[in-house]
Design a protein around this motif. Structure first.
Motif, PDB file in Angstrom:
ATOM      1  N   TYR A  94       0.823  -1.205   0.000  1.00 13.69           N
ATOM      2  CA  TYR A  94       0.000   0.000   0.000  1.00 13.69           C
ATOM      3  C   TYR A  94       0.860   1.260   0.000  1.00 13.69           C
ATOM      4  CZ  TYR A  94      -3.653   3.332   1.103  1.00 13.69           C
ATOM      5  OH  TYR A  94      -4.511   4.395   1.059  1.00 13.69           O
ATOM      6  N   PHE A  95       1.921   1.258   0.809  1.00 19.03           N
ATOM      7  CA  PHE A  95       2.726   2.468   0.969  1.00 19.03           C
ATOM      8  C   PHE A  95       3.970   2.504   0.092  1.00 19.03           C
ATOM      9  CE2 PHE A  95       0.183   2.443   4.838  1.00 19.03           C
ATOM     10  CZ  PHE A  95      -0.320   3.724   4.792  1.00 19.03           C
ATOM     11  N   ALA A  96       4.187   1.487  -0.741  1.00 19.28           N
ATOM     12  CA  ALA A  96       5.381   1.445  -1.589  1.00 19.28           C
ATOM     13  C   ALA A  96       5.466   2.667  -2.498  1.00 19.28           C
ATOM     14  CB  ALA A  96       5.407   0.172  -2.428  1.00 19.28           C
ATOM     15  N   GLY A  97       4.358   3.141  -2.991  1.00 14.10           N
ATOM     16  CA  GLY A  97       4.357   4.318  -3.860  1.00 14.10           C
ATOM     17  C   GLY A  97       4.796   5.579  -3.144  1.00 14.10           C
ATOM     18  N   GLN A  98       4.697   5.571  -1.815  1.00 11.48           N
ATOM     19  CA  GLN A  98       5.149   6.722  -1.035  1.00 11.48           C
ATOM     20  C   GLN A  98       6.671   6.814  -1.018  1.00 11.48           C
ATOM     21  OE1 GLN A  98       3.200   8.995   0.828  1.00 11.48           O
ATOM     22  NE2 GLN A  98       1.539   8.124  -0.363  1.00 11.48           N
ATOM     23  N   VAL A  99       7.334   5.677  -1.147  1.00 12.20           N
ATOM     24  CA  VAL A  99       8.788   5.613  -1.031  1.00 12.20           C
ATOM     25  C   VAL A  99       9.459   5.499  -2.381  1.00 12.20           C
ATOM     26  CG1 VAL A  99      10.678   4.252  -0.066  1.00 12.20           C
ATOM     27  CG2 VAL A  99       8.573   4.528   1.226  1.00 12.20           C
ATOM     28  N   ARG A 100       8.814   4.852  -3.319  1.00 10.05           N
ATOM     29  CA  ARG A 100       9.455   4.495  -4.570  1.00 10.05           C
ATOM     30  C   ARG A 100       8.570   4.927  -5.727  1.00 10.05           C
ATOM     31  NH1 ARG A 100       9.907  -0.435  -2.957  1.00 10.05           N
ATOM     32  NH2 ARG A 100       7.964  -1.111  -3.832  1.00 10.05           N
ATOM     33  N   LYS A 101       9.058   5.831  -6.489  1.00 10.61           N
ATOM     34  CA  LYS A 101       8.344   6.252  -7.694  1.00 10.61           C
ATOM     35  C   LYS A 101       9.239   5.952  -8.892  1.00 10.61           C
ATOM     36  CE  LYS A 101       5.228   9.402  -5.771  1.00 10.61           C
ATOM     37  NZ  LYS A 101       3.873   9.498  -6.061  1.00 10.61           N
ATOM     38  N   ASP A 102       8.627   5.579  -9.971  1.00  8.37           N
ATOM     39  CA  ASP A 102       9.405   5.283 -11.174  1.00  8.37           C
ATOM     40  C   ASP A 102       9.991   6.562 -11.747  1.00  8.37           C
ATOM     41  OD1 ASP A 102       8.810   2.575 -11.023  1.00  8.37           O
ATOM     42  OD2 ASP A 102       6.936   2.833 -12.141  1.00  8.37           O
ATOM     43  N   ASN A 103      11.308   6.564 -11.892  1.00 16.46           N
ATOM     44  CA  ASN A 103      12.049   7.652 -12.529  1.00 16.46           C
ATOM     45  C   ASN A 103      11.862   9.022 -11.884  1.00 16.46           C
ATOM     46  OD1 ASN A 103      13.087   5.856 -14.447  1.00 16.46           O
ATOM     47  ND2 ASN A 103      11.243   6.080 -15.697  1.00 16.46           N
ATOM     48  N   GLU A 104      11.401   9.068 -10.645  1.00 16.00           N
ATOM     49  CA  GLU A 104      11.353  10.349  -9.953  1.00 16.00           C
ATOM     50  C   GLU A 104      11.521  10.123  -8.464  1.00 16.00           C
ATOM     51  OE1 GLU A 104       6.974  11.776  -9.231  1.00 16.00           O
ATOM     52  OE2 GLU A 104       7.139  11.122 -11.302  1.00 16.00           O
ATOM     53  N   LYS A 105      11.980  11.167  -7.796  1.00 15.22           N
ATOM     54  CA  LYS A 105      12.195  11.049  -6.361  1.00 15.22           C
ATOM     55  C   LYS A 105      10.868  11.213  -5.629  1.00 15.22           C
ATOM     56  CE  LYS A 105      15.705  13.158  -4.546  1.00 15.22           C
ATOM     57  NZ  LYS A 105      16.694  14.170  -4.177  1.00 15.22           N
ATOM     58  N   SER A 106      10.746  10.512  -4.519  1.00 18.84           N
ATOM     59  CA  SER A 106       9.569  10.670  -3.668  1.00 18.84           C
ATOM     60  C   SER A 106       9.938  11.567  -2.494  1.00 18.84           C
ATOM     61  CB  SER A 106       9.098   9.300  -3.159  1.00 18.84           C
ATOM     62  OG  SER A 106       9.996   8.801  -2.185  1.00 18.84           O
ATOM     63  N   TYR A 112      10.121  10.759   0.475  1.00 16.37           N
ATOM     64  CA  TYR A 112      11.005  10.009   1.368  1.00 16.37           C
ATOM     65  C   TYR A 112      12.472  10.212   0.978  1.00 16.37           C
ATOM     66  CZ  TYR A 112      13.159   6.118   3.833  1.00 16.37           C
ATOM     67  OH  TYR A 112      13.971   5.363   4.637  1.00 16.37           O
ATOM     68  N   ASP A 113      12.742  10.270  -0.316  1.00 15.48           N
ATOM     69  CA  ASP A 113      14.114  10.464  -0.794  1.00 15.48           C
ATOM     70  C   ASP A 113      14.676  11.817  -0.364  1.00 15.48           C
ATOM     71  OD1 ASP A 113      14.306   7.985  -2.202  1.00 15.48           O
ATOM     72  OD2 ASP A 113      13.063   8.858  -3.785  1.00 15.48           O
ATOM     73  N   ASP A 114      13.795  12.802  -0.183  1.00 12.02           N
ATOM     74  CA  ASP A 114      14.229  14.150   0.170  1.00 12.02           C
ATOM     75  C   ASP A 114      14.429  14.356   1.681  1.00 12.02           C
ATOM     76  OD1 ASP A 114      14.283  14.992  -2.474  1.00 12.02           O
ATOM     77  OD2 ASP A 114      12.173  15.572  -2.439  1.00 12.02           O
ATOM     78  N   LEU A 115      14.065  13.360   2.489  1.00 13.24           N
ATOM     79  CA  LEU A 115      14.242  13.497   3.935  1.00 13.24           C
ATOM     80  C   LEU A 115      15.723  13.523   4.301  1.00 13.24           C
ATOM     81  CD1 LEU A 115      11.646  10.951   5.387  1.00 13.24           C
ATOM     82  CD2 LEU A 115      11.461  13.443   5.327  1.00 13.24           C
ATOM     83  N   LYS A 116      16.026  14.250   5.369  1.00  9.57           N
ATOM     84  CA  LYS A 116      17.365  14.177   5.950  1.00  9.57           C
ATOM     85  C   LYS A 116      17.394  12.914   6.796  1.00  9.57           C
ATOM     86  CE  LYS A 116      17.844  19.132   6.161  1.00  9.57           C
ATOM     87  NZ  LYS A 116      17.341  20.228   6.967  1.00  9.57           N
ATOM     88  N   LYS A 117      18.254  11.966   6.368  1.00 11.72           N
ATOM     89  CA  LYS A 117      18.379  10.691   7.065  1.00 11.72           C
ATOM     90  C   LYS A 117      19.831  10.520   7.489  1.00 11.72           C
ATOM     91  CE  LYS A 117      16.407   8.501   3.465  1.00 11.72           C
ATOM     92  NZ  LYS A 117      15.764   9.472   2.637  1.00 11.72           N
ATOM     93  N   PRO A 118      20.069   9.752   8.548  1.00 12.15           N
ATOM     94  CA  PRO A 118      21.453   9.553   8.988  1.00 12.15           C
ATOM     95  C   PRO A 118      22.249   8.734   7.979  1.00 12.15           C
ATOM     96  CG  PRO A 118      19.975   8.146  10.252  1.00 12.15           C
ATOM     97  CD  PRO A 118      19.108   9.039   9.403  1.00 12.15           C
ATOM     98  N   SER A 119      23.558   8.852   8.052  1.00 16.14           N
ATOM     99  CA  SER A 119      24.432   8.132   7.123  1.00 16.14           C
ATOM    100  C   SER A 119      24.304   6.622   7.285  1.00 16.14           C
ATOM    101  CB  SER A 119      25.890   8.550   7.348  1.00 16.14           C
ATOM    102  OG  SER A 119      26.278   8.249   8.683  1.00 16.14           O
ATOM    103  N   TRP A 120      23.821   6.173   8.425  1.00 16.90           N
ATOM    104  CA  TRP A 120      23.683   4.740   8.701  1.00 16.90           C
ATOM    105  C   TRP A 120      22.299   4.201   8.337  1.00 16.90           C
ATOM    106  CZ3 TRP A 120      20.231   5.354  12.654  1.00 16.90           C
ATOM    107  CH2 TRP A 120      20.369   6.503  13.426  1.00 16.90           C
ATOM    108  N   PRO A 173      19.905   0.928   2.671  1.00 19.11           N
ATOM    109  CA  PRO A 173      19.211   1.145   1.399  1.00 19.11           C
ATOM    110  C   PRO A 173      17.759   0.663   1.521  1.00 19.11           C
ATOM    111  CG  PRO A 173      21.187  -0.224   1.107  1.00 19.11           C
ATOM    112  CD  PRO A 173      21.023   0.003   2.562  1.00 19.11           C
ATOM    113  N   LYS A 174      16.880   1.271   0.740  1.00 11.13           N
ATOM    114  CA  LYS A 174      15.450   0.935   0.827  1.00 11.13           C
ATOM    115  C   LYS A 174      15.180  -0.557   0.610  1.00 11.13           C
ATOM    116  CE  LYS A 174      14.421   4.479  -1.941  1.00 11.13           C
ATOM    117  NZ  LYS A 174      13.656   5.385  -2.790  1.00 11.13           N
ATOM    118  N   TRP A 175      15.950  -1.200  -0.238  1.00 14.54           N
ATOM    119  CA  TRP A 175      15.691  -2.601  -0.556  1.00 14.54           C
ATOM    120  C   TRP A 175      15.912  -3.527   0.638  1.00 14.54           C
ATOM    121  CZ3 TRP A 175      19.453  -6.160   0.194  1.00 14.54           C
ATOM    122  CH2 TRP A 175      20.767  -5.724   0.227  1.00 14.54           C
ATOM    123  N   VAL A 176      16.621  -3.074   1.665  1.00 15.73           N
ATOM    124  CA  VAL A 176      16.906  -3.912   2.842  1.00 15.73           C
ATOM    125  C   VAL A 176      15.649  -4.149   3.684  1.00 15.73           C
ATOM    126  CG1 VAL A 176      18.136  -3.915   5.072  1.00 15.73           C
ATOM    127  CG2 VAL A 176      19.341  -3.284   2.963  1.00 15.73           C
TER     128      VAL A 176
END
Length: 169
Positions: free
Chosen positions: A23-35, A37-45, A48-51
């Motif tokens: 249901y929420f995959a589209g919130q994180v992963r969009k084809d050929n564009e950033k979502s 979620y990609d723009d959030l400031k996240k820690p270096s640790w 990757p999303k696939w994990v």
């Protein structure tokens, strides 16, 4: 011969995770564009999303099998099983609730509060399982470790990102 109780116990927690993920995959992963979620400031640790999908599948499977061990040890849904399996069900519902709060509402503060409550419920579940079956309790230890890690990610994101208002994307 298949043991349907084991299979059902493993599939149950995964079902909520998979449905949330789909249901929420589209919130994180969009084809050929950033979502967003990609723009959030996240820690270096941050992994990757696939994990996340494989990690949660393994954790949910361990949780489910642990619940089966408690169910078997207690002789089914008996008086002895009420507390550990109720704690398990409650923390599982809390677990499933985090994704809609974080990805649906985009309320990072509430998501952190929710995962903190979830972590407490998971600790109580683990302690309860340990009293019934040491293997069942031990199977929840990786889950507790992941929750600590996920809680730290959730806290970081909350503290380092302004609230995202619902955006038309």
């Amino acid at each position: 011969m298949a043991n349907w109780a084991v299979i059902g116990s493993v599939i149950l927690p995964n079902t909520g995770g998979w449905l949330n993920g789909l249901y929420f995959a589209g919130q994180v992963r969009k084809d050929n564009e950033k979502s967003w979620y990609d723009d959030l400031k996240k820690p270096s640790w941050t992994p990757p999303k696939w994990v996340f999908g494989p990690a949660w599948t393994v954790l949910y499977s361990g949780m489910g099998y642990a619940s089966y061990l408690v169910y078997e040890e207690c002789g089914g849904f008996t008086e002895e099983a009420i507390l550990p399996l109720s704690l398990y069900g409650g923390q599982l519902l809390l677990n499933w609730a985090w994704t809609p709060i974080f990805f649906g509402l985009k309320d990072f503060k509430l998501a952190f509060i929710e995962i903190a409550v979830l972590s407490g419920a998971a600790v109580a579940t683990t302690a309860s399982f340990m009293q019934v079956n040491k293997t069942a309790g031990s199977l929840l230890l990786p889950y507790l470790a992941w929750l600590a890690y996920a809680s730290s990610l959730s806290f970081y994101i909350w503290k380092n990102n302004p609230k995202i208002e619902d955006k038309k994307q």
